[in-house]
Design an enzyme around this catalytic site. Sequence first.
Site, PDB file in Angstrom:
ATOM      1  N   TYR A 138      -8.602 -12.869  -6.316  1.00 42.06           N
ATOM      2  CA  TYR A 138      -9.834 -12.519  -6.314  1.00 42.06           C
ATOM      3  C   TYR A 138     -10.831 -13.258  -7.271  1.00 42.06           C
ATOM      4  O   TYR A 138     -12.131 -13.289  -7.151  1.00 42.06           O
ATOM      5  CB  TYR A 138      -9.964 -10.964  -6.634  1.00 42.06           C
ATOM      6  CG  TYR A 138      -9.313 -10.153  -5.591  1.00 42.06           C
ATOM      7  CD1 TYR A 138      -8.776 -10.362  -4.336  1.00 42.06           C
ATOM      8  CD2 TYR A 138      -9.306  -8.830  -5.729  1.00 42.06           C
ATOM      9  CE1 TYR A 138      -8.214  -9.815  -3.441  1.00 42.06           C
ATOM     10  CE2 TYR A 138      -8.559  -7.769  -4.913  1.00 42.06           C
ATOM     11  CZ  TYR A 138      -8.243  -8.230  -3.481  1.00 42.06           C
ATOM     12  OH  TYR A 138      -7.554  -7.469  -2.739  1.00 42.06           O
ATOM     13  N   LYS A 189       5.920 -11.344  -4.856  1.00 40.74           N
ATOM     14  CA  LYS A 189       6.199 -12.025  -3.741  1.00 40.74           C
ATOM     15  C   LYS A 189       6.941 -13.349  -4.361  1.00 40.74           C
ATOM     16  O   LYS A 189       6.695 -14.316  -3.642  1.00 40.74           O
ATOM     17  CB  LYS A 189       5.246 -12.263  -2.727  1.00 40.74           C
ATOM     18  CG  LYS A 189       5.422 -12.604  -1.250  1.00 40.74           C
ATOM     19  CD  LYS A 189       5.982 -11.629  -0.402  1.00 40.74           C
ATOM     20  CE  LYS A 189       6.502 -12.450   0.775  1.00 40.74           C
ATOM     21  NZ  LYS A 189       7.166 -11.547   1.799  1.00 40.74           N
ATOM     22  N   ASP A 221       6.481  -6.757   0.420  1.00 42.17           N
ATOM     23  CA  ASP A 221       6.328  -6.348   1.944  1.00 42.17           C
ATOM     24  C   ASP A 221       7.537  -5.025   1.917  1.00 42.17           C
ATOM     25  O   ASP A 221       7.129  -3.968   2.600  1.00 42.17           O
ATOM     26  CB  ASP A 221       7.160  -7.269   2.769  1.00 42.17           C
ATOM     27  CG  ASP A 221       7.774  -8.195   2.219  1.00 42.17           C
ATOM     28  OD1 ASP A 221       8.216  -8.206   1.021  1.00 42.17           O
ATOM     29  OD2 ASP A 221       8.579  -9.181   2.892  1.00 42.17           O
ATOM     30  N   ASP A 245      -4.167  -3.627  -4.938  1.00 45.36           N
ATOM     31  CA  ASP A 245      -5.436  -3.118  -4.106  1.00 45.36           C
ATOM     32  C   ASP A 245      -4.693  -2.574  -2.983  1.00 45.36           C
ATOM     33  O   ASP A 245      -4.991  -1.173  -2.635  1.00 45.36           O
ATOM     34  CB  ASP A 245      -6.410  -4.414  -3.832  1.00 45.36           C
ATOM     35  CG  ASP A 245      -7.529  -4.076  -3.181  1.00 45.36           C
ATOM     36  OD1 ASP A 245      -7.663  -2.849  -2.809  1.00 45.36           O
ATOM     37  OD2 ASP A 245      -8.192  -4.942  -2.733  1.00 45.36           O
ATOM     38  N   ASP A 249      -3.971   1.928  -2.565  1.00 48.82           N
ATOM     39  CA  ASP A 249      -4.725   2.596  -1.266  1.00 48.82           C
ATOM     40  C   ASP A 249      -3.689   3.247  -0.304  1.00 48.82           C
ATOM     41  O   ASP A 249      -3.863   4.383   0.143  1.00 48.82           O
ATOM     42  CB  ASP A 249      -5.467   1.668  -0.426  1.00 48.82           C
ATOM     43  CG  ASP A 249      -7.013   1.623  -0.900  1.00 48.82           C
ATOM     44  OD1 ASP A 249      -7.135   2.009  -2.132  1.00 48.82           O
ATOM     45  OD2 ASP A 249      -8.011   1.062  -0.217  1.00 48.82           O
TER      46      ASP A 249
END
Length: 357
Positions: A138, A189, A221, A245, A249
């Site tokens: 980001y 990852k 994942d 992020d 959620d």
Amino acid sequence: MKIAVLAGDGIGPEIVAEALKVLSVFQREGVDMELESALVGGAAVDAVGDPLPATTLHQCEVADAVLFGAIGGPQYDTLPRHQRPERGLLRLRKALDLFANLRPAQVFPELAAASTLRPEVVSGLDILIIRELTGDIYFGEPRGIRTNAAGEREGFNTMVYAESEIRRVAHWGFQAAQRRQKRLCSVDKMNVLESTQLWRDVVTEVAVEYPDVVLSHMLVDNAAMQLVRNPRQFDVIVTGNIFGDILSDEASMLTGSIGMLPSASLNARGQGLYEPIHGSAPDIAGQGKANPLAQILSVAMMFRYSLERPDLADRIEAAVRQVLAQGLRTADIAQAGEAVVSTSVMGDAVVAVLQRG
Ligand code: NAD
């Protein structure tokens, strides 16, 4: 204790008013708190043309904690980017260097039926996700959209983490786990991304300082799958900005009640910004329908993580559990046929329990 109060837009002022009632219970008991309100978001744009005025930023910088409501609304969506309410919040996070975002996802037994997952999968769920908030793809440079050698447009971003950025949030992860069930799962990852290989290496190095915490690693994942397959296997999860992020959620939706979930964003000095995870809910603003419990539970987090009064945090959380057990429900958490109470009736009920105890 100096607290900056930034109510913001939409339902922000309505739910912050209920949180202030809770704070005034403690003030009457003699807890020394200095509260100062300031403009932020669309309200600040309307008043002075800037979503984070310099006076507001200064008030936050000198405070021990910032109690934040919510910002935004459709009337601000067409403003130039630097004037949009969200820019105010992003600038505030950056200015205070709030790198550790703590998002609990807890299912209150009375609300287990509100989840889209079966009650037996989620009842008793109590996860804390710690998301790194100021680094990763980001913020990484270079970034942009350019025309490549073949004359085609291409978009690009840079996923980058410095060792020190990983290390400081890893410490938060281990220390949070020490206060809970002493299990930390680090999500990355590493099989395809070098920056997250470093993430795994550094978290593993930090683990040596916390022999009482059991550390595990999981690929993102798989973590996304496990969160819906068997979410109760997790205690504390620590991860980078983009994975956090998405996973936070996902985890919050396991609880089925956006109006119940608080969050904290902290810096190295323990200064923090405390806010519900939801937005300004313009569709219900001004109607007394908003659930104030996420805001009130944000006050509990503020006492636990910035103001060193975990006893007051425990009292607030117990009071919230009690009003739910008494059957009080705002519209967002009511099942079909259940009576619904307003924002202020819910806040008053929490205050009444606190005053009794
Ligand atoms: P939202 O979270 O505001 O609302 C989503 C849905 O949940 C709506 O139906 C709303 O009525 C409901 N809801 C949210 N909080 C509730 C509460 N406390 N009680 C009862 N119901 C509640 O998300 P959105 O509609 O996508 O965004 C609205 C505005 O909020 C936008 O301008 C967005 O940019 C902004 N936003 C701000 C923040 C923030 O302040 N940190 C976060 C997310 C979105």
